[in-house]
Design a protein around this motif. Structure first.
Motif, PDB file in Angstrom:
ATOM      1  N   CYS A 218       0.838  -1.195   0.000  1.00  0.00           N
ATOM      2  CA  CYS A 218       0.000   0.000   0.000  1.00  0.00           C
ATOM      3  C   CYS A 218       0.875   1.248   0.000  1.00  0.00           C
ATOM      4  O   CYS A 218       1.734   1.419   0.889  1.00  0.00           O
ATOM      5  CB  CYS A 218      -0.919  -0.001   1.221  1.00  0.00           C
ATOM      6  SG  CYS A 218      -2.057   1.398   1.276  1.00  0.00           S
ATOM      7  N   GLY A 219       0.654   2.112  -0.999  1.00  0.00           N
ATOM      8  CA  GLY A 219       1.426   3.352  -1.102  1.00  0.00           C
ATOM      9  C   GLY A 219       0.879   4.490  -0.280  1.00  0.00           C
ATOM     10  O   GLY A 219       1.382   5.618  -0.370  1.00  0.00           O
ATOM     11  N   LEU A 220      -0.143   4.236   0.554  1.00  0.00           N
ATOM     12  CA  LEU A 220      -0.748   5.212   1.455  1.00  0.00           C
ATOM     13  C   LEU A 220      -1.451   6.353   0.718  1.00  0.00           C
ATOM     14  O   LEU A 220      -1.792   7.378   1.325  1.00  0.00           O
ATOM     15  CB  LEU A 220       0.291   5.780   2.439  1.00  0.00           C
ATOM     16  CG  LEU A 220       0.972   4.753   3.364  1.00  0.00           C
ATOM     17  CD1 LEU A 220       1.946   5.444   4.304  1.00  0.00           C
ATOM     18  CD2 LEU A 220      -0.044   3.952   4.142  1.00  0.00           C
ATOM     19  N   GLY A 221      -1.669   6.187  -0.567  1.00  0.00           N
ATOM     20  CA  GLY A 221      -2.485   7.136  -1.314  1.00  0.00           C
ATOM     21  C   GLY A 221      -3.908   6.624  -1.419  1.00  0.00           C
ATOM     22  O   GLY A 221      -4.308   5.668  -0.741  1.00  0.00           O
ATOM     23  N   ASP A 222      -4.712   7.274  -2.303  1.00  0.00           N
ATOM     24  CA  ASP A 222      -6.088   6.856  -2.512  1.00  0.00           C
ATOM     25  C   ASP A 222      -6.133   5.423  -3.025  1.00  0.00           C
ATOM     26  O   ASP A 222      -5.488   5.080  -4.021  1.00  0.00           O
ATOM     27  CB  ASP A 222      -6.755   7.819  -3.517  1.00  0.00           C
ATOM     28  CG  ASP A 222      -8.219   7.498  -3.748  1.00  0.00           C
ATOM     29  OD1 ASP A 222      -8.873   7.052  -2.787  1.00  0.00           O
ATOM     30  OD2 ASP A 222      -8.687   7.646  -4.894  1.00  0.00           O
ATOM     31  N   ARG A 223      -6.905   4.586  -2.333  1.00  0.00           N
ATOM     32  CA  ARG A 223      -7.039   3.161  -2.669  1.00  0.00           C
ATOM     33  C   ARG A 223      -5.674   2.459  -2.723  1.00  0.00           C
ATOM     34  O   ARG A 223      -5.434   1.560  -3.525  1.00  0.00           O
ATOM     35  CB  ARG A 223      -7.801   2.989  -3.983  1.00  0.00           C
ATOM     36  CG  ARG A 223      -9.277   3.242  -3.846  1.00  0.00           C
ATOM     37  CD  ARG A 223      -9.990   3.239  -5.172  1.00  0.00           C
ATOM     38  NE  ARG A 223      -9.824   4.519  -5.853  1.00  0.00           N
ATOM     39  CZ  ARG A 223     -10.474   4.866  -6.982  1.00  0.00           C
ATOM     40  NH1 ARG A 223     -11.310   4.018  -7.554  1.00  0.00           N
ATOM     41  NH2 ARG A 223     -10.281   6.037  -7.547  1.00  0.00           N
ATOM     42  N   ILE A 226       0.496   4.719  -4.756  1.00  0.00           N
ATOM     43  CA  ILE A 226       1.703   5.370  -4.244  1.00  0.00           C
ATOM     44  C   ILE A 226       1.504   6.877  -4.363  1.00  0.00           C
ATOM     45  O   ILE A 226       1.297   7.407  -5.460  1.00  0.00           O
ATOM     46  CB  ILE A 226       2.946   4.901  -5.007  1.00  0.00           C
ATOM     47  CG1 ILE A 226       3.132   3.385  -4.811  1.00  0.00           C
ATOM     48  CG2 ILE A 226       4.191   5.643  -4.521  1.00  0.00           C
ATOM     49  CD1 ILE A 226       4.297   2.801  -5.584  1.00  0.00           C
ATOM     50  N   ALA A 227       1.574   7.548  -3.218  1.00  0.00           N
ATOM     51  CA  ALA A 227       1.221   8.965  -3.186  1.00  0.00           C
ATOM     52  C   ALA A 227       2.342   9.858  -3.696  1.00  0.00           C
ATOM     53  O   ALA A 227       2.082  10.986  -4.148  1.00  0.00           O
ATOM     54  CB  ALA A 227       0.846   9.369  -1.761  1.00  0.00           C
TER      55      ALA A 227
END
Length: 347
Positions: A218-223, A226-227
């Motif tokens: 998980c990139g901790l962005g939306d869904r 990667i943010a």
């Protein structure tokens, strides 16, 4: 003319009036072995005096019948007490027994038994140390990896996720994705992997049985996108390398048969890519040290294509990359993870 001295008893006459010979035979002063009474000590008497001074030995020769006519008086019979130090009973008891006696044999047996016990304890300690430090999961020969997880199977999965996740960095130096790991299930429903072939190759569905683990990147962005940074082929290759390293650690240090890794989606899209690894497909890499498959130094996004392991990672992970979908079974106790290959396998 003076009157000659009178002697009432001839035995009292000196044998040598001129004094040219010793009064006593030195041999008579030294005590004989038969004169030592072994029970004298118990009676509180001296070991060297076994009879009253005026009692002759049973086999003693009368003084008048001796060749030199010597007479043992009280003074001479006491000579052994004056000229020879008394025996120390404790010294006699503590003296080392002669070789070959039962006591000497017992002492040697105690030494041998003590040595055997010491060896047995050392061997047991070594066995316990080996069991505690490695156990059945410990690799033979060189260590498989510089780091290894600890704890039970569930704890090891999460330790592997945390450890590997922190090794991979984005262009700005921050951790690329957060990795979580656990049983192969979604929303509490166990997942059964269903591999679906392309229609051009027959379109068959193969059900994969066995114990599995699921990792999520998980990139901790939306869904879980990667943010930070821009999507690229290099970054995608680096993420696939991370998924492969997770699988290798899991196969080597746990008993799972399958590893599924959910990839982070591009921005604005739902996750739909997964890598699927089977233990049987990675058997050679599981047996040899990790450094022989992946370089010990984790590459960056900019350097991943120049890494010596890049060709190996590219070929292996493209064959294990799938589009995934979830389908609940006809009961509430099972769901299917349907995997469709992204690329047709090379014959």
């Amino acid at each position: 003319m003076s009157e000659s001295p009178k002697h009432t008893d001839p035995r009292e006459r000196p044998y040598d009036p001129a004094g040219t010979r010793p009064r006593h035979d030195p041999k008579d002063i030294v005590p004989r072995a038969r004169d030592i009474d072994p029970d004298a000590e118990a009676r509180g008497e001296s070991l060297w005096s076994t009879r009253p001074d005026d009692t002759p030995a049973p086999d003693a020769t009368p003084a008048h019948d001796r060749p030199d006519g010597a007479v043992l008086t009280a003074a001479t019979s006491a000579a052994p007490h004056l000229d020879r130090p008394p025996l120390d009973p404790l010294a006699i008891q503590d003296a080392a027994p002669p070789a070959g006696t039962p006591r000497a044999a017992g002492a040697r047996m105690q030494i041998v038994l003590g040595a055997l016990v010491t060896i047995a304890v050392a061997a047991l300690a070594a066995a316990v140390l080996i069991t505690v430090s490695g156990g059945e999961d410990a690799p033979s020969g060189p260590r498989w990896s510089a780091w290894m997880p600890d704890g039970d199977a569930g704890e090891r999965i999460q330790e592997i996720a945390t450890r590997v996740g922190r090794q991979y960095r984005g262009s700005d130096g921050s951790q690329l994705v957060v990795v979580t790991g656990g049983p192969l299930e979604v929303a509490g429903l166990p997942l059964t992997v269903a591999l679906r072939e392309p229609v051009a190759q027959g379109g068959d569905v193969e059900i994969e049985e066995g114990k599995g683990v699921l990792y999520r990147l998980c990139g901790l962005g939306d869904r879980c996108a990667i943010a930070v940074g821009k999507p690229s082929r290099e970054r995608h290759l680096l993420l696939r390398r991370e998924a492969l390293e997770l699988a290798l650690y899991s196969f080597h240090y746990t008993d799972v048969d399958q590893v599924v890794v959910f990839m982070p989606p591009p921005k604005g899209k739902d996750p739909d890519e997964a890598l699927f690894f089977k233990r049987s497909d990675l058997e050679p890499q599981i047996k040899r040290p990790l450094a022989e498959s992946l370089t010990p130094s984790t590459p960056s996004v900019a350097s991943v294509t120049r890494s010596t392991d890049a060709p190996f990672v590219q070929d292996l992970t493209l064959e294990t990359l799938f589009k995934f979908s979830l389908t609940q079974g006809n009961s509430d106790q099972r769901a299917f993870l349907v995997l469709d290959p992204l690329l047709a396998k090379t014959p």
